[in-house]
Motif scaffolding. Structure first.
Motif, PDB file in Angstrom:
ATOM      1  N   ALA A 166       0.838  -1.196   0.000  1.00 22.60           N
ATOM      2  CA  ALA A 166       0.000   0.000   0.000  1.00 22.60           C
ATOM      3  C   ALA A 166       0.879   1.254   0.000  1.00 22.60           C
ATOM      4  O   ALA A 166       2.087   1.184   0.239  1.00 22.60           O
ATOM      5  N   GLU A 167       0.272   2.383  -0.247  1.00 20.14           N
ATOM      6  CA  GLU A 167       1.004   3.647  -0.264  1.00 20.14           C
ATOM      7  C   GLU A 167       1.678   3.948   1.072  1.00 20.14           C
ATOM      8  O   GLU A 167       2.706   4.613   1.116  1.00 20.14           O
ATOM      9  N   ASP A 205      -0.570  -8.839   7.438  1.00 21.29           N
ATOM     10  CA  ASP A 205       0.104  -7.583   7.118  1.00 21.29           C
ATOM     11  C   ASP A 205       1.549  -7.662   7.591  1.00 21.29           C
ATOM     12  O   ASP A 205       1.826  -8.198   8.665  1.00 21.29           O
TER      13      ASP A 205
END
Length: 67
Positions: A8-9, A29
């Protein structure tokens, strides 16, 4: 179930599972900050470790547990 991953960013790498009927859900994650904080690793090194961890999980799962 096949696994995949994406970054993700915000730098978090997430591993996703895709069921046989196409349902996609988050599995795990991999966070960057704990690697930097606990190991004192430079950001670039931690980014590499993070991606390698996700790739090992995904590649081995897909090799062993999918047809």
């Amino acid at each position: 179930m096949r696994l995949s991953w994406s970054r993700a960013e915000d730098g978090v790498v997430t591993v996703y599972g895709t069921s046989s009927d196409g349902c996609i859900f988050e599995i795990a994650d991999f966070w960057l900050k704990p690697m930097v904080d606990r190991f004192g690793a430079p950001r670039a090194t931690a980014l590499d470790w993070q991606q390698q961890a996700a790739e090992v999980l995904v590649n081995n799962w897909n090799r062993l547990f999918t047809a």
